[in-house]
Write an enzyme that holds these catalytic residues in place. Structure first.
Site, PDB file in Angstrom:
ATOM      1  N   THR A 220      90.075  47.507  37.499  1.00 43.82           N
ATOM      2  CA  THR A 220      89.184  48.377  38.270  1.00 43.82           C
ATOM      3  C   THR A 220      88.317  49.268  37.392  1.00 43.82           C
ATOM      4  O   THR A 220      87.321  49.831  37.874  1.00 43.82           O
ATOM      5  CB  THR A 220      89.996  49.286  39.214  1.00 43.82           C
ATOM      6  OG1 THR A 220      90.861  50.134  38.423  1.00 43.82           O
ATOM      7  CG2 THR A 220      90.825  48.459  40.178  1.00 43.82           C
TER       8      THR A 220
ATOM      9  N   CYS B 118      94.000  56.996  36.108  1.00 39.10           N
ATOM     10  CA  CYS B 118      94.683  57.794  37.126  1.00 39.10           C
ATOM     11  C   CYS B 118      95.783  58.631  36.491  1.00 39.10           C
ATOM     12  O   CYS B 118      96.204  58.391  35.352  1.00 39.10           O
ATOM     13  CB  CYS B 118      95.339  56.906  38.189  1.00 39.10           C
ATOM     14  SG  CYS B 118      94.237  55.729  38.986  1.00 39.10           S
TER      15      CYS B 118
ATOM     16  N   CYS C 239      99.395  58.956  41.238  1.00 39.04           N
ATOM     17  CA  CYS C 239      98.274  58.565  42.107  1.00 39.04           C
ATOM     18  C   CYS C 239      98.794  57.927  43.396  1.00 39.04           C
ATOM     19  O   CYS C 239      99.667  57.047  43.351  1.00 39.04           O
ATOM     20  CB  CYS C 239      97.360  57.586  41.375  1.00 39.04           C
ATOM     21  SG  CYS C 239      95.883  57.123  42.340  1.00 39.04           S
TER      22      CYS C 239
ATOM     23  N   ARG D 150      86.644  55.362  34.079  1.00 37.29           N
ATOM     24  CA  ARG D 150      86.165  56.515  34.847  1.00 37.29           C
ATOM     25  C   ARG D 150      87.319  57.098  35.663  1.00 37.29           C
ATOM     26  O   ARG D 150      88.298  56.393  35.972  1.00 37.29           O
ATOM     27  CB  ARG D 150      85.013  56.117  35.763  1.00 37.29           C
ATOM     28  CG  ARG D 150      85.371  55.139  36.862  1.00 37.29           C
ATOM     29  CD  ARG D 150      84.163  54.752  37.686  1.00 37.29           C
ATOM     30  NE  ARG D 150      84.529  53.908  38.826  1.00 37.29           N
ATOM     31  CZ  ARG D 150      84.667  52.602  38.786  1.00 37.29           C
ATOM     32  NH1 ARG D 150      84.466  51.961  37.631  1.00 37.29           N
ATOM     33  NH2 ARG D 150      84.988  51.920  39.873  1.00 37.29           N
TER      34      ARG D 150
ATOM     35  N   CYS E  63      89.659  58.413  38.600  1.00 38.99           N
ATOM     36  CA  CYS E  63      89.970  58.022  39.968  1.00 38.99           C
ATOM     37  C   CYS E  63      89.499  59.107  40.929  1.00 38.99           C
ATOM     38  O   CYS E  63      89.708  60.294  40.706  1.00 38.99           O
ATOM     39  CB  CYS E  63      91.481  57.821  40.108  1.00 38.99           C
ATOM     40  SG  CYS E  63      92.033  57.493  41.788  1.00 38.99           S
TER      41      CYS E  63
ATOM     42  N   CYS F 225      93.066  60.624  42.997  1.00 38.18           N
ATOM     43  CA  CYS F 225      94.059  61.516  42.383  1.00 38.18           C
ATOM     44  C   CYS F 225      93.455  62.529  41.423  1.00 38.18           C
ATOM     45  O   CYS F 225      94.161  63.429  40.960  1.00 38.18           O
ATOM     46  CB  CYS F 225      95.147  60.702  41.677  1.00 38.18           C
ATOM     47  SG  CYS F 225      94.605  59.860  40.163  1.00 38.18           S
TER      48      CYS F 225
ATOM     49  N   ASP G 205     117.259  93.542  23.962  1.00 34.34           N
ATOM     50  CA  ASP G 205     116.704  94.087  25.197  1.00 34.34           C
ATOM     51  C   ASP G 205     117.837  94.548  26.109  1.00 34.34           C
ATOM     52  O   ASP G 205     118.827  93.843  26.314  1.00 34.34           O
ATOM     53  CB  ASP G 205     115.873  93.009  25.896  1.00 34.34           C
ATOM     54  CG  ASP G 205     115.260  93.502  27.188  1.00 34.34           C
ATOM     55  OD1 ASP G 205     114.189  94.133  27.124  1.00 34.34           O
ATOM     56  OD2 ASP G 205     115.867  93.252  28.251  1.00 34.34           O
TER      57      ASP G 205
END
Length: 498
Positions: free
Chosen positions: A39, A43, A47, A72, A74, A77, A448
């Site tokens: 694709t 992601c 996702c 590129r 998604c 998500c 402390d």
């Protein structure tokens, strides 16, 4: 899926990554990114779409590396909005220090030579180590951050696109358009139209964002601490949100941070939108939102004394700071006095030496003064014992002269050594500054009072030496153990204000 990620290079363990993707394990978001060959998208592991076949997956250590490989983001998500890798706050090596500085915008402001100079290495050394571990050099990492800043401005403001490009740090409109299309597969105008569907109209002058985190998150001690120690005029708790002023590289800012079940709502007002990415980075650092609470809590549960505390309220974070030098001064002001007295001393400094701000929505009046503004401070003007006056002025002088680097890219060991050499700064102060200013997840304060009382009530050793010995089993998360120990006391820092 089993245990949460550890500090090994997760993305190189293909079998482990495939299991995380198939189970949609959100704990791995930000640790690695999944690219899908068929694709051309990348992601986060969680996702919601149907997972691809394992043979079509490749794994990358950063969004920038996935982008450089031609993938590129998604649209479902939004992997570029994942929480950051917990490694960059945990580790103290060159790559981690570089990543903290890149997130703070140093490359955009000073270039790669400026980044290298801050780290004390050559440009070639920095580029080589980042490329080897993250699959992308400092310019590509900064570019990925600019793309995310651009999308935030596109989606959360009504600014003209030319102003968005300038504010996000792009050198030209063409570079802005090309990068947005390449990373998100949409034009800037398409991104804005897509985000506007079903959303209320934007409030002029304000940016409303969602800050993600890894669950669980216990807001009680985190926001309770910030609210209980808030310096009047600089910070406040109002209408269920922690609000404060911000000193940023290009101007001033006001922020309101509100804890919600699945994110922290962040509302920003900036005098210069170029500061957006830096402001977000500092707010995330303040709230410790890139932590891996599952890994922290799993380790601390191994101690029978801590296990009930962790089980009662898991996901405690370490409240940090948006301004390391500010917190260091406040830590010295707060030595051996009550929380109320420390707030009063800090408020007087802010009112006398801080820059005024305009806040129509509340009671914020000043930025906390910079080290430079305090460098000429007359010690007699401080209503403090003589020794503490000397400690404050000595610290301020060292910070103003850049003799101590408390920045996100600072060397933690070197900073500790220089702090410890100053008059009036003992181990408690140094470790408190290491915890809050330097963000060291293993900082520990065995002297402390709250820690000692908690240790005694839990049957742990209460002397500093013995407790330090017991605490070795809690490494590298002793700063988180401190939060659980403090939570045993009845103090406003442990609860959200009503």
């Amino acid at each position: 899926m089993g245990a949460a990620p550890d500090t090994e290079e997760v993305y190189e363990d293909t079998e482990r990554c495939v299991r995380a993707v198939l189970s949609k394990d959100a704990r791995f978001d930000g640790w690695f990114f999944t690219a899908v060959r068929t694709t051309g998208i990348y992601c986060r592991p969680s996702c919601p779409v149907v997972p691809p076949k394992p043979e079509n997956m490749t794994f990358h250590p950063s969004a920038a590396a996935a982008q450089q490989a031609g993938y590129r983001a998604c649209k479902r998500c939004r992997p570029d909005t994942s929480p950051g890798s917990p490694e960059w706050n945990q580790r103290a090596d060159l790559v981690a220090r570089a990543m903290r500085l890149i997130a703070d915008g140093v490359v955009d402001r000073a270039g790669v030579p400026g980044l290298a100079a801050r780290l004390g290495y050559s440009v070639r050394q920095v580029e080589r180590q980042l490329l080897a571990e993250l699959g992308a050099g400092p310019l590509a990492l900064a570019r990925a951050q600019r793309a995310q800043t651009a999308r935030l401005l596109i989606e959360t403001s009504a600014l003209p696109m030319g102003d968005v490009a300038f504010a996000a740090g792009f050198a030209s409109i063409r570079a802005f358009n090309d990068t947005v299309r390449e990373v998100f597969a949409l034009s800037p105008t398409e991104l804005r139209s897509r985000a506007a569907r079903g959303r209320p109209p934007k409030t002029a002058g304000l940016l409303s964002l969602r800050l993600p985190f890894r669950a669980p998150l216990c807001p009680d001690n985190l926001f309770g601490h910030l609210a209980a120690t808030a310096v009047p005029g600089v910070e406040e708790w109002r209408d269920g949100a922690y609000r404060r002023t911000l000193r940023l590289p290009h101007g001033q800012g006001l922020v309101a941070l509100r804890p919600l079940p699945d994110h922290v709502a962040c509302q920003l007002a900036l005098t210069d939108l170029r500061d957006l990415a830096t402001a977000i980075s500092r707010c995330r650092r303040l709230l410790d939102l890139d932590a891996d609470p599952v890994a922290v809590d799993d380790l601390l549960r191994e101690d029978p004394a801590l296990a009930p505390l962790v089980d009662k309220a898991p996901g405690r974070r370490v409240p940090r700071t948006v301004d390391p030098a500010e917190f260091a001064v406040r830590a010295v002001l707060g030595q051996q006095v009550s929380t109320a007295a420390a707030r009063t001393h800090a408020a007087r400094l802010a009112a006398a030496h801080g820059e005024p701000v305009a806040d129509a929505a509340g009671g914020l009046t000043h930025l906390f003064p910079s080290s430079g503004a305090l460098a000429g401070l007359d010690p007699a003007a401080l209503a403090l014992p003589r020794a503490r006056r000397a400690a404050v002025t000595g610290l301020v002088a060292a910070l103003a002269a850049d003799e101590i680097d408390l920045s996100p890219g600072g060397d933690r060991d070197a900073a500790r050594a220089r702090l410890g050499a100053l008059p009036g700064l003992g181990p408690w102060t140094v470790e408190t500054i290491a915890m809050r200013s330097l963000g060291d997840p293993d900082a520990f304060v065995p002297t402390d009072l709250g820690v000692k009382l908690a240790a005694r009530s839990l049957g742990l050793p209460s002397t500093p030496a013995a407790l330090t010995g017991r605490s070795r089993a809690w490494r590298p998360w002793r700063a988180y153990a401190v939060q659980y120990l403090w939570a045993t006391g009845d103090h406003p820092v442990n609860r959200l204000p009503v």
